[in-house]
Write an enzyme that holds these catalytic residues in place. Structure first.
Site, PDB file in Angstrom:
ATOM      1  N   SER A 256       0.835  -1.054   0.095  1.00 56.61           N
ATOM      2  CA  SER A 256       0.023   0.044  -0.064  1.00 56.61           C
ATOM      3  C   SER A 256       0.816   1.253   0.073  1.00 56.61           C
ATOM      4  O   SER A 256       2.206   1.261   0.206  1.00 56.61           O
ATOM      5  CB  SER A 256      -0.858  -0.096   1.298  1.00 56.61           C
ATOM      6  N   GLY A 257       0.122   2.284  -0.209  1.00 57.95           N
ATOM      7  CA  GLY A 257       0.672   3.443  -0.059  1.00 57.95           C
ATOM      8  C   GLY A 257       0.675   4.293   1.077  1.00 57.95           C
ATOM      9  O   GLY A 257       1.220   5.508   1.436  1.00 57.95           O
ATOM     10  N   ASP A 258       0.373   3.623   2.245  1.00 64.38           N
ATOM     11  CA  ASP A 258       0.454   4.088   3.664  1.00 64.38           C
ATOM     12  C   ASP A 258       0.582   2.932   4.617  1.00 64.38           C
ATOM     13  O   ASP A 258       1.028   1.693   4.072  1.00 64.38           O
ATOM     14  CB  ASP A 258      -0.890   4.961   3.805  1.00 64.38           C
ATOM     15  N   ASP A 259       0.195   3.031   5.916  1.00 65.23           N
ATOM     16  CA  ASP A 259       0.576   2.260   6.887  1.00 65.23           C
ATOM     17  C   ASP A 259      -0.143   0.801   6.553  1.00 65.23           C
ATOM     18  O   ASP A 259      -1.351   0.813   6.257  1.00 65.23           O
ATOM     19  CB  ASP A 259       0.229   2.697   8.191  1.00 65.23           C
ATOM     20  N   SER A 290       5.277  -1.193   2.137  1.00 69.03           N
ATOM     21  CA  SER A 290       5.075   0.031   2.227  1.00 69.03           C
ATOM     22  C   SER A 290       6.178   0.954   2.355  1.00 69.03           C
ATOM     23  O   SER A 290       6.556   1.338   3.449  1.00 69.03           O
ATOM     24  CB  SER A 290       3.925   0.325   3.162  1.00 69.03           C
TER      25      SER A 290
END
Length: 476
Positions: A256-259, A290
């Protein structure tokens, strides 16, 4: 670096799909004639079952099925007191806007079923901001309802044979970057004020924002989920348990692009007032990629408190940090009794990161006297390679983070690592058998000692929830 990262992504995704192919409880086969047999594991089996086709659904990827899904849920809700009902989504591409679930209900996706989120904004009604946040996360005011939504439910299951939910999030990401959104982006799945939840054996891709968001809920199992989004996509958190209790996250795979997992409990004065912590949380066998965020983050919205978190067997590759604690003056609340055992990490900026200066307030009304309490944070049995910096641990001046414990930690630094592998301010703790040697504020206790940073041996109630084998035959 790009070649190496791409190779790592292929390796881990190969692991994801090979693992999911063999996972128990994802069997289904076409029988001779026109019937379909389902067998899978669930917290509850249902007496009644139907297909979305029975309610006019068309899986051609073009026909909008929002009304069909809502009609199906509404009609099947009448079986809630008669053994519950299951709605099967067969093979096909099912375009839909947001729809609500009901109690004693299962939504089941065939392995070749794809739920496609509509890109027509009028298919996403607005709802109020969460009371523990006081505003939307992206913008002041309300927020777009999630694709699959439910509130005040009991015994709800979203599962399948690794079928897919596609949020088609690129449009939302573009609007977000251009600052054209007046309201907060929708999530893929959000269940509020609910009890006894299972989300399992699915692939979620390209969410507009967070993927799975249980909030103000209890007795939650999320397992066997694959979450995929571009690593540059904004705020595509994987799983965000928020003001929940008794949660089990296990065998999940997230890019993903975050946590990958973000544990939350409300934002500043709104979270303090709502006062509902996230507690008794188990995170097991998580695999994460990530590059700009954490495998597991605690906060930054943690104003209702986070307590008794047990994290075990974590694999993270090309992820900015392993475990990240994010808070600030004005948050209030607490993060305490966190236990981490068994992390395998490769290509990280930081293995350990804590900060008491995260900022990002809900509004200008935050209380400068609302000081968060961070204590009892335990790490053991950690192996990391190709790391830029072992730890960046920064508490709050006059209010140090206390009770930090590290044991049996081996960190291999990258060739171009920072000159000093540790940077620590305003913390207190102990360590044993940590390499490279930690900062002086993590007082070295000498040779490895038994009992240090121990993982709790008693089980939590969520581990006592057992799955049943469910079996159905549907005619088409």
């Amino acid at each position: 670096m790009m070649v190496k990262t791409g190779w790592l992504l292929l390796v881990i995704l190969g692991l994801v799909f090979s693992t999911l192919e063999g996972a128990e409880g994802r069997k289904g086969r076409i029988l001779e004639g026109s019937s379909y047999e389902l067998t899978y594991s669930a917290i509850s089996c249902r007496r009644h079952s139907a297909s979305i086709k029975d309610f006019g659904g068309v899986g051609d990827g073009k026909t909008l099925n929002t009304k069909a899904f809502q009609k199906a849920v509404n009609q099947l809700s009448k079986y809630a007191s008669d053994g519950g009902a299951q709605l099967v989504v067969p093979a096909g591409h099912w375009l839909t806007g947001s729809f609500n679930l009901t109690s004693h209900f299962t939504l089941f996706l065939h392995k070749d079923a794809v739920l496609l989120a509509s890109q027509e904004i009028n298919q996403w009604p607005l709802i109020d901001p969460l009371p523990s946040y006081g505003r939307g996360r992206d913008a002041p005011g309300g927020r777009y309802i999630s694709l699959i939504f439910g509130t005040n439910l009991t015994d709800v299951i979203i599962t399948g044979e690794n079928g897919t939910i596609d949020g088609q999030g690129a449009l939302w990401w573009q609007q977000f970057h251009k600052e054209k959104l007046k309201y907060t982006r929708p999530y893929l799945i959000e269940l509020m004020h609910s009890n006894k939840i299972q989300i399992s054996n699915l692939t979620l891709v390209n969410s507009p924002s967070w993927n799975i968001h249980p909030v103000y809920s209890s007795n939650i199992i999320i397992q066997g989920i694959t979450i995929l989004a571009p690593v540059t996509s904004p705020n595509t958190d994987g799983i965000d348990p928020d003001s929940c209790t008794n949660i089990r996250l296990e065998d999940n795979y997230i890019v993903s692009g975050d946590d990958c997992v973000a544990v939350k409990s409300g934002w500043d004065e709104y979270g303090i007032k709502y006062g509902m912590p996230t507690s008794h949380l188990i995170i097991r066998r998580l695999t994460c990629i990530s590059p700009s965020s954490a495998a597991i983050a605690l906060g930054s919205e943690m104003s209702g408190g986070i307590q008794d978190v047990r994290i075990q067997d974590i694999t993270a590759i090309h992820t900015e940090s392993g475990i990240r604690i994010k808070t600030a003056i004005g948050r209030g609340g607490f993060v305490k009794d966190v236990y981490v055992k068994g992390m395998k990490l490769h290509t990280m900026k930081w293995v350990f990161w804590m900060t008491g200066n995260y900022g990002s307030h809900a509004d200008t009304h935050w209380d400068p006297k609302a000081i968060p309490e961070i204590k009892g944070i335990n790490y053991r049995d950690v192996v990391a390679e190709n790391v830029s910096m072992a730890g960046q641990l920064d508490g709050i001046s006059g209010h140090p983070f206390t009770g930090i414990c590290m044991s049996n930690v081996t960190i291999g630094l990258a060739k171009k690592s920072e000159k000093y592998p540790w940077n620590c301010t305003n913390i207190e703790g102990i360590s044993t058998s940590v390499q490279p040697p930690p900062c002086q504020l993590l007082a070295d206790q000498g040779l490895k000692k038994s009992g240090m940073c121990d993982f709790p041996i008693e089980s939590l109630p969520i581990d006592n929830i057992r799955m049943q084998r469910c079996s159905y035959r549907l005619n088409y």
